[in-house]
Write a protein that holds these residues in place. Structure first.
Motif, PDB file in Angstrom:
ATOM      1  N   LYS A  80       0.832  -1.193   0.000  1.00 15.57           N
ATOM      2  CA  LYS A  80       0.000   0.000   0.000  1.00 15.57           C
ATOM      3  C   LYS A  80       0.875   1.255   0.000  1.00 15.57           C
ATOM      4  CE  LYS A  80      -3.183   1.825   2.703  1.00 15.57           C
ATOM      5  NZ  LYS A  80      -3.800   1.927   4.017  1.00 15.57           N
ATOM      6  N   ILE A  81       1.939   1.168   0.807  1.00 14.32           N
ATOM      7  CA  ILE A  81       2.866   2.302   0.873  1.00 14.32           C
ATOM      8  C   ILE A  81       3.494   2.515  -0.501  1.00 14.32           C
ATOM      9  CG2 ILE A  81       5.003   3.122   1.907  1.00 14.32           C
ATOM     10  CD1 ILE A  81       4.261   1.695   4.434  1.00 14.32           C
ATOM     11  N   SER A  90       1.103   4.216  -2.724  1.00  9.50           N
ATOM     12  CA  SER A  90       0.855   5.636  -2.463  1.00  9.50           C
ATOM     13  C   SER A  90       2.043   6.477  -2.931  1.00  9.50           C
ATOM     14  CB  SER A  90       0.511   5.882  -0.996  1.00  9.50           C
ATOM     15  OG  SER A  90       1.506   5.411  -0.148  1.00  9.50           O
ATOM     16  N   PHE A  91       3.249   5.884  -2.924  1.00  8.31           N
ATOM     17  CA  PHE A  91       4.389   6.617  -3.480  1.00  8.31           C
ATOM     18  C   PHE A  91       4.322   6.693  -5.000  1.00  8.31           C
ATOM     19  CE2 PHE A  91       6.497   6.332   0.633  1.00  8.31           C
ATOM     20  CZ  PHE A  91       7.120   7.566   0.664  1.00  8.31           C
ATOM     21  N   SER A 146      10.887   8.788   8.874  1.00  9.79           N
ATOM     22  CA  SER A 146       9.701   7.936   8.921  1.00  9.79           C
ATOM     23  C   SER A 146      10.133   6.473   8.781  1.00  9.79           C
ATOM     24  CB  SER A 146       8.761   8.303   7.778  1.00  9.79           C
ATOM     25  OG  SER A 146       9.227   7.733   6.583  1.00  9.79           O
ATOM     26  N   PRO A 147       9.236   5.549   9.130  1.00  7.73           N
ATOM     27  CA  PRO A 147       9.627   4.133   9.077  1.00  7.73           C
ATOM     28  C   PRO A 147       9.710   3.562   7.670  1.00  7.73           C
ATOM     29  CG  PRO A 147       7.447   4.422  10.093  1.00  7.73           C
ATOM     30  CD  PRO A 147       7.886   5.748   9.663  1.00  7.73           C
ATOM     31  N   VAL A 148       9.476   4.380   6.663  1.00 10.29           N
ATOM     32  CA  VAL A 148       9.423   3.843   5.303  1.00 10.29           C
ATOM     33  C   VAL A 148      10.811   3.406   4.837  1.00 10.29           C
ATOM     34  CG1 VAL A 148       9.661   6.102   4.241  1.00 10.29           C
ATOM     35  CG2 VAL A 148       8.551   4.280   2.988  1.00 10.29           C
ATOM     36  N   GLY A 158      -0.251   7.419   4.931  1.00 10.21           N
ATOM     37  CA  GLY A 158       0.026   6.117   4.341  1.00 10.21           C
ATOM     38  C   GLY A 158       1.393   5.594   4.744  1.00 10.21           C
ATOM     39  N   ILE A 159       2.377   6.502   4.785  1.00 11.89           N
ATOM     40  CA  ILE A 159       3.736   6.101   5.162  1.00 11.89           C
ATOM     41  C   ILE A 159       3.743   5.484   6.562  1.00 11.89           C
ATOM     42  CG2 ILE A 159       5.992   7.014   5.811  1.00 11.89           C
ATOM     43  CD1 ILE A 159       5.722   9.012   3.554  1.00 11.89           C
ATOM     44  N   TYR A 160       2.921   6.057   7.459  1.00  8.77           N
ATOM     45  CA  TYR A 160       2.905   5.548   8.828  1.00  8.77           C
ATOM     46  C   TYR A 160       1.902   4.412   9.005  1.00  8.77           C
ATOM     47  CZ  TYR A 160       6.119   9.115  10.305  1.00  8.77           C
ATOM     48  OH  TYR A 160       7.243   9.871  10.444  1.00  8.77           O
ATOM     49  N   LEU A 167      -1.361   4.186   8.386  1.00  2.57           N
ATOM     50  CA  LEU A 167      -2.748   4.403   8.783  1.00  2.57           C
ATOM     51  C   LEU A 167      -3.679   3.864   7.705  1.00  2.57           C
ATOM     52  CD1 LEU A 167      -2.781   8.042  10.215  1.00  2.57           C
ATOM     53  CD2 LEU A 167      -2.104   5.922  11.316  1.00  2.57           C
ATOM     54  N   SER A 168      -4.847   3.421   8.118  1.00  2.00           N
ATOM     55  CA  SER A 168      -5.819   2.937   7.133  1.00  2.00           C
ATOM     56  C   SER A 168      -6.502   4.137   6.472  1.00  2.00           C
ATOM     57  CB  SER A 168      -6.873   2.072   7.819  1.00  2.00           C
ATOM     58  OG  SER A 168      -7.693   2.898   8.622  1.00  2.00           O
ATOM     59  N   GLY A 169      -7.164   3.882   5.376  1.00  2.39           N
ATOM     60  CA  GLY A 169      -7.836   4.959   4.666  1.00  2.39           C
ATOM     61  C   GLY A 169      -8.824   5.699   5.548  1.00  2.39           C
TER      62      GLY A 169
END
Lengths: 363, 246
Positions: free
Chosen positions: A2-3, A6-7, A205-207, B104-106, B108-110
């Motif tokens: 998902k991450i 989103s990127f 951030s944890p990414v 999103g990076i952390y 979290l859900s939508g």
């Protein structure tokens, strides 16, 4: 995942909102292709030709007809011998063929551009010799020949019979343009985040770095695919570049090459701190060796021993070599597996080094 | 959970011969606004980078939100928010898109993201502008947004590295109002600054000089201790001892 997505979405937004840059990267290949294909050309397209005839004979007539009918020659008429200089000087013609009384043929050229005049000269010689050879053979066959006729040497140009420079330039230009544009796109986009300060926040951030970096390649990969399509279409329909090999092989080669170039840009971006430096490295530092050592402008065989080994490390060299085989010689995958292997190895190398470098930056 | 939320003992960072941070020790309590003051080059940013897991300490130990900064930086990153001195939102993304990206990076859900975005924008009275490009906003608004984005995943601690550089006094007031609100919610604020009037807003402040902590107390106590009328004077008294150049 998902991450990652989103990127990817973010990167597409960056590109789609920056219309100017997008247009530049989409149109630059078109402009460069047309420039290299048309402006920088050594091929002979339209020879303005005149002739001086001392005495007509069937041979002379035959040769004149051959010259007049040649699609690359515009025959501008018979002139008197004393006008040769004037006509060449005024630019009315670039070459004059002189049919002397004793059967000798002289070609007078305007050599102000030596490379063009050299090819015009050899082209005309070829035509005349071809006609002579034909006549000589006819004469022998019909037994009308009274004397021993020397058959001249005839040269056949395989793969590129008309010596079109597109055959030479298009693969080279493709090799240059693709690596240039792809590497510029990725290297600037990563460095921009460093300059903007957004990279710092991402690192806190944890990414994982790979989630930041790999999505950058995806929109640029799409753009590069469009570029490949435009480049191939231009070279085929505008520059008359044939594709003798099969298209899937050609596309596979191109796709591998753009992935390599994107990875190279990534590597550069991990090494530099500003967009300016990244651009200078991509556009200038890489460009010159790329042109000199890739076989694009000068044959690799002419390189001195030391430089020849250096050229092994120039990715464009392998791409150009492979794409010539595919496009001009019509060879298939079996002929270019070595180049494909080397390009793949280079790509992997670029990826591994840049991702390692990226992890280092976390420290 | 351990109280204090940040606990540091003899934390040291050396770059070659240069000791940027020299054996500093301090505790930060949960929910407090902790000011980290010092001249440029005193070692504030280096110390903060170690706490955020961006840089490994050469020596000493530290715990942030219960995790070891030397070995558990990945865990720490999930529990902190960070706002750097350089503006760090994407200018070509809208307010909402920026918040969604960081949410999103952390992880979290939508649904959570949608809730947080609404909540934070309402707090800023900024809901009308959620589809504006960040690049088109005035700097003050950008800074306030950056703070909100740093808080999107409800971190236990928010690190702010000179957050109010270059904004007008009015906006700085509003910004500190947001910080106080966040602290009231129980978020710990760790903030570096060189505006001494801002130091007054902190519950406790440290003064760093030449990589060492020279003072650590509430602003009122520090003024008393150094016989100064303002934090500005306290700063001058301490910074005068500095041997490092700017």
């Amino acid at each position: 995942m998902k991450i990652f997505l989103s990127f990817v979405r973010k990167e597409f937004i960056h590109i789609l909102r920056d219309v100017r840059t997008m247009l530049i990267v989409l149109f630059m290949p078109v402009v460069l292709m047309l420039l290299f294909g048309f402006a920088i050309t050594t091929e002979i397209k339209n020879i303005d030709l005149m002739a001086v005839v001392d005495q007509y004979s069937p041979d002379v007539r035959g040769e004149l007809t051959a010259l007049e009918n040649n699609p690359y020659i515009t025959f501008k008429g018979i002139i008197h011998e004393r006008d040769v200089d004037v006509k060449l000087r005024s630019g009315d013609c670039v070459a004059v063929v002189m049919f002397a009384r004793d059967g000798k043929r002289n070609i007078v050229l305007d050599a102000s551009n030596p490379s063009i005049s050299a090819s015009v000269g050899s082209y005309l010689t070829q035509i005349l010799q071809g006609v002579e050879a034909q006549e000589a053979m006819n004469n022998t066959r019909f037994g009308t020949s009274q004397q021993n006729v020397k058959l001249p040497v005839t040269t056949y140009m395989r793969h590129n019979p008309q010596l079109k420079s597109a055959y030479n330039f298009v693969p080279g230009v493709m090799g240059l343009i693709l690596i240039l544009i792809c590497s510029i796109m990725t290297c600037v986009s990563v460095v921009r985040e460093k300059e903007m300060g957004t990279m710092e926040v991402l690192l806190v951030s944890p990414v994982k770095p790979i989630y930041v970096v790999l999505p950058k390649m995806i929109p640029y990969f799409v753009i590069s695919l469009i570029n490949i399509a435009t480049i191939l279409l231009i070279s085929h329909f505008v520059l008359d570049m044939p594709v003798y090999g099969n298209l899937p092989t050609l596309l596979a080669l191109c796709v591998l090459y753009i992935v390599l170039s994107l990875a190279l840009g990534l590597l550069i971006s991990t090494l530099v701190e500003s967009q300016m430096v990244a651009l200078i490295i991509c556009a200038m530092v890489m460009m010159v060796p790329m042109m000199m050592l890739s076989g694009m402008l000068y044959p690799l065989e002419n390189l001195p021993p030391g430089l020849k080994e250096v050229s092994f490390f120039v990715p464009a060299r392998w791409f150009i070599e492979a794409i010539r085989k595919v496009m001009v010689e019509g060879l298939g995958m079996s002929a270019i597996w070595k180049e494909m292997l080397i390009l793949t190895a280079m790509t992997v190398f670029f990826f591994v080094v840049s991702l390692r470098k990226f992890n280092d930056r976390l420290e | 959970m351990i109280d204090p939320i940040i606990s540091v003992r003899n934390l040291t960072k050396q770059f070659g011969d240069f000791t940027a941070v020299d054996h500093i020790s301090f505790d930060v309590h949960r929910g407090e606004i902790f000011g980290f003051l010092g001249a440029n080059g005193a070692g504030k940013t280096t110390a903060m980078r170690m706490l955020c897991g961006l840089s490994f300490p050469t020596d000493g130990s530290g715990f942030v939100a219960g995790y070891d900064i030397s070995t558990e930086s990945e865990q720490i990153k999930r529990h902190i928010g960070y706002m750097s001195q350089r503006f760090s939102l994407y200018q070509d993304l809208t307010v909402k898109e920026n918040m969604e990206l960081y949410g999103g990076i952390y992880g979290l859900s939508g649904k959570e993201i949608a809730e947080r975005v609404e909540h934070l924008l309402n707090r800023l009275n900024f809901a009308d502008h959620k589809d504006d490009l960040v690049g088109s906003l005035p700097l003050g608004w950008k800074q306030k947004l950056a703070f909100m984005v740093a808080a999107i995943h409800r971190p236990e601690i928010i690190f702010l590295d000179e957050p109010t550089g270059g904004v007008d006094p009015m906006t700085r007031q509003q910004f500190w109002e947001l910080i106080r609100l966040a602290a009231a919610d129980g978020t710990t604020i760790f903030v570096t600054t060189h505006y001494m009037d801002e130091a007054e807003f902190c519950d406790r402040v440290t003064m760093m000089v030449d990589g060492q902590i020279r003072a650590l107390d509430s602003p009122a106590n520090l003024r008393k201790q150094y016989g100064a009328e303002s934090m500005e004077q306290v700063f001058y008294k301490l910074a005068r001892e500095a041997k490092r150049g700017e």
